[in-house]
Design a protein around this motif. Sequence first.
Motif, short mmCIF file in Angstrom:
data_model
loop_
_atom_site.label_atom_id
_atom_site.label_comp_id
_atom_site.label_asym_id
_atom_site.label_seq_id
_atom_site.Cartn_x
_atom_site.Cartn_y
_atom_site.Cartn_z
N LEU A 1 -4.49 5.49 12.15
CA LEU A 1 -4.37 6.95 12.18
C LEU A 1 -4.75 7.50 13.56
O LEU A 1 -4.17 8.48 14.02
N LYS A 2 -5.69 6.84 14.24
CA LYS A 2 -6.01 7.22 15.62
C LYS A 2 -4.82 6.96 16.54
O LYS A 2 -4.55 7.73 17.46
N ALA B 1 1.19 5.80 8.21
CA ALA B 1 1.00 4.79 9.25
C ALA B 1 0.32 3.58 8.62
O ALA B 1 -0.74 3.72 8.00
N ILE B 2 0.92 2.42 8.78
CA ILE B 2 0.43 1.18 8.16
C ILE B 2 -0.18 0.31 9.25
O ILE B 2 0.49 -0.03 10.23
N SER C 1 0.55 11.26 11.84
CA SER C 1 0.71 10.76 10.47
C SER C 1 -0.22 11.50 9.52
O SER C 1 -1.28 11.99 9.92
N ASP C 2 0.18 11.55 8.26
CA ASP C 2 -0.64 12.20 7.24
C ASP C 2 -1.75 11.29 6.73
O ASP C 2 -2.81 11.76 6.33
N LEU C 3 -1.47 10.00 6.75
CA LEU C 3 -2.50 9.05 6.31
C LEU C 3 -2.28 7.70 6.95
O LEU C 3 -1.18 7.34 7.34
N GLY C 4 -3.39 6.98 7.05
CA GLY C 4 -3.37 5.61 7.54
C GLY C 4 -3.67 4.68 6.39
O GLY C 4 -4.50 4.99 5.53
N ILE D 1 -7.03 3.78 2.28
CA ILE D 1 -6.24 4.90 2.76
C ILE D 1 -7.20 5.89 3.40
O ILE D 1 -8.23 6.23 2.81
N TYR D 2 -6.88 6.33 4.62
CA TYR D 2 -7.68 7.32 5.31
C TYR D 2 -6.75 8.48 5.66
O TYR D 2 -5.72 8.28 6.30
#
Length: 124
Positions: A60-61, A4-5, A66-69, A91-92
């Motif tokens: 990401l919230k 997720a971007i 998603s695996d990462l934001g 990256i979170y």
Amino acid sequence: MKIAIGTNSKYKVHAILKALYELDFEFEYIFDKVPSEVSEQPMLAGETKLGSINRAKNILKLYPESDLGLGVEFGYEPIETRYHMVCWASIYTKEGKLFSEQSSTLELPSELVKALKDDVNIDD
């Protein structure tokens, strides 16, 4: 992997996707505008980094499947007695791990520093 971007800027999304495709792995992506929770034009030390972290966490919230934001923030920071353009990417992960890194900086000429201090948006 689902990424997720945290932006809807076509320039940022394009640059991020170009870098991800060069890593040569399979992924899906989604992008959306999320708040950075910093000023519109960051100009304080650490504010640009915080904006990228907030974008990575906020996207990401918004897309918890998603695996990462991934968050990117552009700003201006004082380094010694001069201002520099800076960019931070963060990256979170859904596991709560955070990774952040700053790009190279570019010192601004005095004319642009004056424009920044006069609250003129120099991105236009």
